[in-house]
Design a protein around this motif. Sequence first.
Motif, PDB file in Angstrom:
ATOM      1  N   LEU A  51       0.971  -1.189  -0.364  1.00  0.00           N
ATOM      2  CA  LEU A  51      -0.062  -0.041  -0.405  1.00  0.00           C
ATOM      3  C   LEU A  51       0.847   0.992  -0.188  1.00  0.00           C
ATOM      4  N   HIS A  55      10.940   2.559   7.833  1.00  0.00           N
ATOM      5  CA  HIS A  55      10.879   3.550   7.487  1.00  0.00           C
ATOM      6  C   HIS A  55      12.231   4.586   6.611  1.00  0.00           C
ATOM      7  N   LEU A  65      -6.267  -4.537   4.388  1.00  0.00           N
ATOM      8  CA  LEU A  65      -5.086  -4.005   3.854  1.00  0.00           C
ATOM      9  C   LEU A  65      -4.023  -3.500   4.641  1.00  0.00           C
ATOM     10  N   SER A  66      -2.721  -3.559   5.395  1.00  0.00           N
ATOM     11  CA  SER A  66      -2.380  -3.365   6.383  1.00  0.00           C
ATOM     12  C   SER A  66      -0.937  -3.523   6.505  1.00  0.00           C
ATOM     13  N   GLU A  67      -0.311  -2.088   6.942  1.00  0.00           N
ATOM     14  CA  GLU A  67       0.766  -2.084   7.184  1.00  0.00           C
ATOM     15  C   GLU A  67       1.045  -1.463   8.082  1.00  0.00           C
ATOM     16  N   SER A  68       2.172  -1.856   9.212  1.00  0.00           N
ATOM     17  CA  SER A  68       3.166  -1.298  10.519  1.00  0.00           C
ATOM     18  C   SER A  68       4.790  -0.768   9.369  1.00  0.00           C
ATOM     19  N   SER A  69       4.114   0.626  10.021  1.00  0.00           N
ATOM     20  CA  SER A  69       5.189   1.535   9.987  1.00  0.00           C
ATOM     21  C   SER A  69       6.506   1.916  11.239  1.00  0.00           C
ATOM     22  N   GLY A  70       7.293   2.003  10.468  1.00  0.00           N
ATOM     23  CA  GLY A  70       8.474   1.941  11.536  1.00  0.00           C
ATOM     24  C   GLY A  70       9.162   1.813  11.761  1.00  0.00           C
ATOM     25  N   LEU A  71      10.548   1.434  13.191  1.00  0.00           N
ATOM     26  CA  LEU A  71      11.891   0.836  12.726  1.00  0.00           C
ATOM     27  C   LEU A  71      12.027  -0.515  13.098  1.00  0.00           C
ATOM     28  N   TYR A 114      16.287   1.230  15.035  1.00  0.00           N
ATOM     29  CA  TYR A 114      16.054   1.033  16.110  1.00  0.00           C
ATOM     30  C   TYR A 114      17.302   1.649  16.618  1.00  0.00           C
ATOM     31  N   HIS A 125       9.455  -2.180  15.856  1.00  0.00           N
ATOM     32  CA  HIS A 125       9.217  -0.307  16.751  1.00  0.00           C
ATOM     33  C   HIS A 125       7.596   0.350  15.833  1.00  0.00           C
ATOM     34  N   THR A 126       6.834   0.353  15.826  1.00  0.00           N
ATOM     35  CA  THR A 126       6.008   0.769  14.790  1.00  0.00           C
ATOM     36  C   THR A 126       5.207   2.257  15.590  1.00  0.00           C
ATOM     37  N   LYS A 127       5.860   3.347  14.168  1.00  0.00           N
ATOM     38  CA  LYS A 127       5.416   4.607  14.461  1.00  0.00           C
ATOM     39  C   LYS A 127       3.827   4.411  14.058  1.00  0.00           C
ATOM     40  N   TYR A 128       3.598   4.264  13.210  1.00  0.00           N
ATOM     41  CA  TYR A 128       1.652   4.711  12.614  1.00  0.00           C
ATOM     42  C   TYR A 128       1.331   3.086  11.491  1.00  0.00           C
ATOM     43  N   HIS A 129       0.154   3.251  11.737  1.00  0.00           N
ATOM     44  CA  HIS A 129      -0.462   2.010  11.079  1.00  0.00           C
ATOM     45  C   HIS A 129      -0.831   2.516   9.713  1.00  0.00           C
ATOM     46  N   LEU A 130      -1.181   1.849   8.579  1.00  0.00           N
ATOM     47  CA  LEU A 130      -2.065   2.555   7.258  1.00  0.00           C
ATOM     48  C   LEU A 130      -3.027   0.868   6.945  1.00  0.00           C
TER      49      LEU A 130
END
Lengths: 148, 148
Positions: free
Chosen positions: A72, A95, A127-133, A138, B122-127
């Motif tokens: 996505l 990211h 539809l799902s994505e987790s954005s982070g480190l 980290y 380490h999640t910052k935000y979700h889509l």
Amino acid sequence: MVQDSIQVLQTQGYKVTKPRRQVLAILNGAQRPLSPYDIQRLLRQQGKHLNHVTIYRILDLFCSLNLAHKLLSTGGFVKCVLGDKEGCHRFMVCHRCGTLQEFADEGLCQEENEFTRNFDFHTKYHLSESSGLCSNCYRKQHQKQGNA
Amino acid sequence: MVQDSIQVLQTQGYKVTKPRRQVLAILNGAQRPLSPYDIQRLLRQQGKHLNHVTIYRILDLFCSLNLAHKLLSTGGFVKCVLGDKEGCHRFMVCHRCGTLQEFADEGLCQEENEFTRNFDFHTKYHLSESSGLCSNCYRKQHQKQGNA
DNA sequence: ATCGTTGCAAAACCTTTGCACCAAT
DNA sequence: ATTGGTGCAAAGGTTTTGCAACGAT
């Protein structure tokens, strides 16, 4: 890994062609989501030429068979690594370095379904994505900045 | 509703121009995600002409201010209806009629965060977009096919 | 031999860029 | 009056379509 996908093609009645094998190989070796033109570029570096239209069509097919997913966030394509695992296939996307991990969990799906059910909505898939480190990034982040 | 968005523009130091008000009005009246060209088309039907580049730029701005969201599955734009509500903004999209509903729930976010934490991520935000049938379409579907 | 697949050319569509002009503050 | 916004023209990129030729079964 590639072999599994070829199996799927065969059993579903799709031909196992050279272009399809080449795209599978590229996706399999990739560390990040690829656009159709990325794939064409990578193949060209190996001296192989595929028409971009062909790549579009192959990616469409792969996605419809769940051999690949379209992300996505970036629109890039990745090889599916979960096969038939139950629950919607989700992604963790770093990211910072762009690496990505696919996972699935029926529990999460149920929670989301129950939640949307309150709105009288009937969910088919997520539809799902987790954005982070990711763990690596980290750690690096915290080395740099000390603690913040 | 439009008034709230205009407030945000003003307090953030952005000018409240006619094109921006027009795009706001269109998004506000829309029942489904709109592409930049959709918006141009709808405005033209009202005898108003906006350059498509302008619309792109306005949508970019609105998204950066969280006055609008870009749906990732379709690429269409929708007005944000949750304002500053806590938790990632999520969408239910009816794949039959295209209507969409925005929602948020901190509980869901936490569950997802805890889950990815198991992968040392380490999640910052979700889509997140849920695809399925809205109540209306669900009913119609079942009238047609009897029960299946 | 067959029919699904691919390649090619072209078109349609989407998105971005740079610059001159305009208009909200 | 200032400065951010808009319009225009043009370019670049992405995605789709139709059809002839190819090749996996």
